[in-house]
Every structure is written in structure tokens, then in C-alpha cells.
Motif scaffolding. Structure first.
Motif, mmCIF file in Angstrom:
data_model
loop_
_atom_site.group_PDB
_atom_site.id
_atom_site.type_symbol
_atom_site.label_atom_id
_atom_site.label_comp_id
_atom_site.label_asym_id
_atom_site.label_seq_id
_atom_site.Cartn_x
_atom_site.Cartn_y
_atom_site.Cartn_z
ATOM 1 N N ASP A 138 0.826 -1.213 0.000
ATOM 2 C CA ASP A 138 0.000 0.000 0.000
ATOM 3 C C ASP A 138 0.857 1.259 0.000
ATOM 4 O OD1 ASP A 138 -2.229 -1.502 0.034
ATOM 5 O OD2 ASP A 138 -2.689 -1.214 2.158
ATOM 6 N N TYR A 139 1.896 1.263 0.843
ATOM 7 C CA TYR A 139 2.735 2.464 0.919
ATOM 8 C C TYR A 139 3.454 2.690 -0.410
ATOM 9 C CZ TYR A 139 2.246 1.756 5.994
ATOM 10 O OH TYR A 139 1.774 1.563 7.257
ATOM 11 N N ASN A 194 2.393 1.689 -3.281
ATOM 12 C CA ASN A 194 1.400 2.144 -4.259
ATOM 13 C C ASN A 194 1.165 3.637 -4.139
ATOM 14 O OD1 ASN A 194 1.013 -0.297 -5.475
ATOM 15 N ND2 ASN A 194 -0.811 -0.838 -4.300
ATOM 16 N N VAL A 195 1.119 4.132 -2.907
ATOM 17 C CA VAL A 195 0.969 5.578 -2.709
ATOM 18 C C VAL A 195 2.108 6.303 -3.420
ATOM 19 C CG1 VAL A 195 1.071 7.418 -0.991
ATOM 20 C CG2 VAL A 195 -0.312 5.390 -0.560
ATOM 21 N N LEU A 254 6.401 9.556 -7.045
ATOM 22 C CA LEU A 254 7.559 10.033 -6.294
ATOM 23 C C LEU A 254 8.825 9.527 -6.988
ATOM 24 C CD1 LEU A 254 6.567 9.437 -2.553
ATOM 25 C CD2 LEU A 254 6.260 11.467 -3.929
ATOM 26 N N LYS A 263 13.012 10.195 -3.487
ATOM 27 C CA LYS A 263 11.911 10.581 -2.592
ATOM 28 C C LYS A 263 11.218 9.344 -2.026
ATOM 29 C CE LYS A 263 10.119 15.170 -3.254
ATOM 30 N NZ LYS A 263 9.065 16.003 -3.848
ATOM 31 N N LYS A 312 11.166 9.197 1.813
ATOM 32 C CA LYS A 312 9.857 9.528 2.378
ATOM 33 C C LYS A 312 9.037 8.289 2.704
ATOM 34 C CE LYS A 312 9.808 14.105 1.390
ATOM 35 N NZ LYS A 312 9.093 15.313 1.703
ATOM 36 N N VAL A 313 9.332 7.170 2.041
ATOM 37 C CA VAL A 313 8.512 5.980 2.270
ATOM 38 C C VAL A 313 9.341 4.811 2.799
ATOM 39 C CG1 VAL A 313 6.914 4.340 1.232
ATOM 40 C CG2 VAL A 313 6.916 6.712 0.455
ATOM 41 N N PRO A 322 11.495 5.486 6.341
ATOM 42 C CA PRO A 322 10.633 5.582 7.531
ATOM 43 C C PRO A 322 9.898 4.274 7.820
ATOM 44 C CG PRO A 322 10.250 7.441 6.064
ATOM 45 C CD PRO A 322 11.162 6.511 5.341
ATOM 46 N N ALA A 323 9.475 3.570 6.760
ATOM 47 C CA ALA A 323 8.727 2.332 6.992
ATOM 48 C C ALA A 323 9.635 1.233 7.524
ATOM 49 C CB ALA A 323 8.055 1.881 5.693
ATOM 50 N N ALA A 364 6.247 5.403 16.198
ATOM 51 C CA ALA A 364 6.109 6.391 15.125
ATOM 52 C C ALA A 364 5.470 5.771 13.891
ATOM 53 C CB ALA A 364 7.473 6.962 14.762
#
Lengths: 265, 287
Positions: free
Chosen positions: A166-167, A169-170, A176, A180, A184-185, A188-189, A265
Motif C-alpha cells: 500500500d505504501y 502504491n501511494v 515520487l 523521494k 519519504k517511504v 521511515p517504513a 512512530a
């Protein structure tokens, strides 16, 4: 009734104290019956007192306060550990992202991973033979880094593979860019997994330092332990073991505090 | 009105060790600008596959998709996507989640303008007071509100909704359907939604596209829904046509969606025209 509540409230302190007493008792019994060479708890304390009560004293190269030795060891661990993270994290990312990379290097990693620090250290010393005086430090760093990086490598790889589709896919829908998406994904994940790896790596780095110091004779907790064994001061071996254990425990606790911060987080 | 979106001969085939698995085949659909179209069908029939091909998240085996005169290739922010699970990034606040897309698409606008857009859409979906909360602090319904705000904030040409309310309890679902309908109307945006909820399809859509069961799913039936807009749930449900349409859809799902498979247990169906296969359709198939 009141006594019961009191016991409930204080058992976090009382029970561990009982455990400690049991261990001390067993130690005492063993040292006066089976192993006569093993110093009793009282003798150990008497011989170690000056090292503990003047923890930063420096009486000579191999005769220093216990915390000063610990500090030397920690500095070396910090360097090797930093190296392990700097090398291990990107390797973990590549393993997690690329199937081809995994197929290429995973077998080697699986073979190198169980190799003991005692086996790596001589190789490290050989590698840095040309470094002269620095050889023992560089060899130790090499050993710490190569032994401690595996949990970071493997946990990071697992974390990257576990990033929910899902992340991603976003990121794809928003188009992005690669960097990025990474910052950004993906990162952090993956952070919670990475920190689990970092914590385990730190534990290993601390294990390795003692072995490395014993073999190279560098000043530090491990070096001191080995020297005192050779000097037949067995009390100090126990002092060193306790110190190593306590420091390792504190390091683990600190890391799990950091880890927990990233978990929420 | 002209066709704004066209899916022509769309097919999805996965190669498997035992031969190609045809999920969707000859899928044709035209959507007009501003139209709300719903794909309905049994789970696993391939409706989500069609949607993700439109989104560009799934590759197209054959055929193509045209949006606003251009054939689509790959994903892009011109199609706003609302996922079934809200798919918010848990380390970002609601506001930051919306900003992620805005920063990407409207990077030429000044920062305060971008922030204003995010704040606007979040307050429209009713999250004015929860913008700085992380997904973990929000209820499932509130998360999906963020998902909707995120999709609309990019001012996409088209909205794609993949069972957006499937994970919500029915009261929350009603609330969010109203929020979605309101935003859709205000932005006059073209929307394609996948659902298996018959009432949801009837309340929201202009047309309901029924898909036959996979494998080789295709358009089985297209049902126009002509309740006047803006719609009110109560008025829609009390409309004299409502139960007729509802029965028609349920009957399709219960009986006709399976029919082809039942009549051809193992042979591949040769008949490409669904209209022939399903006599008595209320509407005719496109083309």
C-alpha cells in the motif's frame, strides 16, 4: 493485608535482591568446596575495591580504574559499531530491494555470518599488518564491524521486504522519484526493523570487543581481564565479567529505549 | 457529451506454469466526463484488477485505456486513488499525508498556497480539528476521510475508488458516502468505483457496471441509475424504482454472474457478445 500490599509494591526490588543473594551463596559455597582457586565474593570485593571506588584512576597502562578501562572499550566499540551500521544498512537495503542482489550475495552472507570473532581477528591483524602501531586497533575494528553488521543487514532486509505494498502504491500513484520514495517511504517504513537490527548489532559489538582486546592486549576491560588471568589475580576476572555484563545490559536498555521511540512512530 | 475515459478490449493475463490465467478479457467501458460509474461483481471477479490497471498499478496485457484523449501508461497523480485500506503513511500526520501528494503535484505553487489546499480539503472532509494527528490516533473512518482528502486535493482528472468503504461499519460508511458524494459533485470529477455493496452502488452511481465472474471476467450488464441529484439517501431508498434496480443487481450477482461458467464447465466460452448471453438486460452493452 497491609503486609501483602507492601510486598506487592516492593517485589520489583526484593525479588531481584533474593536472586542476587542466592547466586552469591552458591558462589561462596563453590569457592570454599569444589573450586578452591575461585575467590570468594568477599575476597573479590576486597581485591576489586580500589578499581571500583576510584573508577577513573590511572596507575599504569594496564592498571587503571574499571570505568576508565570501560571507556577505552566503549570508544573502540563505538567506532566498530558505527562502521558496522554504515556498511550493514545499505547492504540490507540492497538485499531487501533486489532479488538478484539477494540471490548473488545471500549464500555468502549466510556462510560468513556464523564465523566467530576469534576467527576473524587474526585475519584483521593480517589485513592491517602494514599499519604498524595501528594494526591492532584496525584489526579489532575490522572484527567488530564484520561480526556486528549481520543483524543490521538481515533486519534491514526483512524490514524493506515488509514495507506494505500500500505504501509503495501511494508512492507510485504520486510518481515520487526514486530518492523521494527511499527517503519519504522506504526508510521511515523500515526504521523499526532497522533499530531492532541496530540493537542486536550493538550487543554483538560489545561481545566482540572483549575477545578482540584479549587477543590484542589493548587496554580495556577485555585486555585487563586477560592480563589479570596471566597475573593470577582471579578476583579481577570476576570484576571484569560483572562490568562487561552490566555495561552490556545498560547498552541494550538504552538501545531498546531508542527502538521503542521509533516503533510508535 | 463525449467519452472522457475509454477502456477498450482491456485484458489481463498472468502467465502461470500451467498456462496463461486470463483474469479479465475484452473489457469495454466508456465513461463520460463527470460521470460516477461503479463496477460491481463477486470478490475475485477481477473488478479490482480493472481498477488497478486504470490506476496504472497493474500492467495491461492487451487493449488500452484512454483518459482525456491520451492513452495511459503507468501510474500518475492525474488519477486520484482511494484505497480500501486508507494506506496512510503512519509516521506522518493527516496534514503531512495530504501534503505529500500536494508537494509532488503542485510543487510550483508557493508553500502557503499548498498548505491552504491541504487544510481546505481536510476541513471539507470534517477533519479540521484532527489535521495534526497521526493515523494511529484516528479512527478507521477518519483515516479514510484523510484518504479521500488526499485524493481530491490533487485535483485529479479522475477518481478511482477501490472498495473505499469496505472496512467501515455501516453508520460510518453512510457518513463517508455522503462526504464523497458531496465532494464529487462540487468538483464535478469523473469517478470509477469498485464495490460489492449493491446499496452503495445505487446511492452513488450514474451507472452500475456488473461484471461476470472470473476467470475471463467481462462486462455483463450496465444499469443506468437515474435518481436525481443531489441525492439524499432516504429519498433514493424510498424511490419507487429503487427496489426494482436493487433486485435486478442482486439477481445478476446471484444468478447470471455465474451462468457462463455453469453452462460451460470446462470449455472456454466462444461467445464474445454478452448481450446475447444475457437476454433481458435492462440496458444494452456499449458498442
Amino acid at each position: 493485608m497491609k503486609a501483602e500490599i507492601f510486598l506487592k509494591k516492593t517485589d520489583w526490588l526484593i525479588l531481584p535482591l533474593i536472586g542476587l543473594c542466592v547466586v552469591l551463596l552458591v558462589w561462596q559455597i563453590v569457592s570454599i568446596t569444589v573450586a578452591k582457586e575461585l575467590p570468594t565474593p568477599a575476597k573479590t570485593w576486597a581485591a576489586s575495591k580500589s578499581y571500583v571506588l576510584e573508577p577513573f584512576a590511572k596507575r599504569g597502562e594496564m592498571d587503571q580504574g574499571i570505568l576508565r578501562f570501560t571507556w577505552y572499550s566503549l570508544v573502540l566499540v563505538a567506532k566498530g559499531y558505527a562502521l558496522a551500521l554504515v556498511l550493514g544498512t545499505p547492504v540490507g537495503f540492497f538485499l531487501g530491494l533486489s532479488k538478484a542482489f539477494t540471490k548473488t550475495f545471500d549464500p555468502i552472507i549466510q556462510v560468513l555470518r556464523p564465523v566467530s570473532p576469534l576467527a576473524w581477528l587474526p585475519l584483521g591483524l593480517v589485513l592491517f599488518l602494514g599499519a604498524g602501531k595501528q594494526a591492532s586497533e584496525l584489526g579489532a575494528l575490522f572484527t567488530i564491524a564484520i561480526c556486528a553488521m549481520w543483524p543490521t543487514v538481515l533486519n534491514t532486509a526483512v524490514g524493506v521486504r515488509a514495507v506494505p505494498q500500500d505504501y509503495l502504491n501511494v508512492a507510485r500513484v504520486l510518481k515520487l522519484s526514486r530518492s523521494k520514495t527511499l527517503f519519504k517511504v522506504l526508510i521511515p517504513a523500515t526504521l523499526p526493523y532497522m533499530f531492532t537490527g541496530f540493537r542486536l548489532s550493538l550487543g554483538i559489538a560489545w561481545l566482540v570487543i572483549v575477545a578482540a582486546e584479549m587477543l590484542t592486549g589493548r587496554p580495556g576491560v577485555g585486555g585487563f581481564l586477560w592480563q589479570e588471568y596471566n597475573a593470577l589475580v582471579y578476583e579481577h576476572i570476576i570484576l571484569c565479567i560483572v562490568t562487561i555484563g552490566v555495561v552490556g545490559f545498560i547498552l541494550d536498555r538504552l538501545m531498546s529505549l531508542v527502538e521503542r521511540r521509533f516503533k510508535t512512530a | 457529451m463525449s467519452d472522457y475515459v475509454e477502456l477498450f478490449n482491456l485484458a489481463k493475463v498472468y502467465p502461470t506454469p500451467t498456462g496463461p490465467a486470463v483474469i479479465v478479457k475484452d473489457f469495454n467501458l466508456r465513461i463520460q466526463k463527470g460521470e460516477f460509474v461503479t463496477l460491481i461483481g463477486h470478490s475475485g471477479c477481477g473488478k479490482s484488477t480493472v481498477l488497478s490497471m486504470v490506476a496504472g498499478l497493474n500492467s495491461i496485457t492487451d487493449g488500452g485505456i484512454i483518459l482525456a484523449g491520451r492513452e495511459l501508461a503507468g501510474p500518475g497523480p492525474d488519477r486520484g486513488m482511494v484505497f480500501q485500506s486508507p494506506s496512510l503513511l503512519p509516521w506522518l500526520t493527516a496534514f503531512e499525508n495530504v501534503m505529500l501528494g500536494i508537494n509532488q503535484v503542485l510543487f510550483t505553487s508557493p508553500k502557503h498556497e499548498r498548505q491552504r489546499i491541504a487544510e481546505y480539503y481536510l476541513s471539507v472532509v470534517g477533519l479540521a480539528d484532527a489535521m495534526d494527528k497521526r493515523p494511529a490516533q484516528l479512527s478507521q473512518g477518519m483515516r479514510q476521510r484523510v484518504g479521500i482528502a488526499r485524493a481530491f486535493a490533487l485535483k485529479p482528472k479522475m477518481l478511482l475508488l477501490d472498495e473505499p468503504f469496505g472496512m467501515l461499519d455501516s453508520l460510518t460508511r453512510y457518513e463517508l458516502q455522503a462526504v464523497l458524494l458531496d465532494l464529487w459533485r462540487r468538483n464535478s470529477i469523473t469517478a470509477l468505483m469498485v464495490t460489492h455493496d449493491v446499496d452503495e452502488a445505487l446511492y452513488l452511481s450514474d451507472r452500475v457496471v456488473c461484471m461476470t465472474d472470473g476467470p475471463e471476467a467481462e462486462v455483463g450488464d450496465i444499469l443506468p441509475v437515474t435518481f436525481e441529484r443531489p441525492r439524499d439517501r432516504k429519498a433514493v431508498m424510498e424511490h419507487p424504482d429503487y427496489y426494482g434496480l436493487r433486485e435486478h443487481l442482486i439477481e445478476f450477482l446471484e444468478v447470471r454472474a455465474h451462468r457462463r461458467k455453469a453452462s460451460h464447465p470446462d470449455a472456454l466460452p466462444q461467445n464474445k457478445s454478452n448481450a446475447k448471453q444475457y437476454p433481458g438486460c435492462l440496458s444494452t452493452r456499449h458498442r
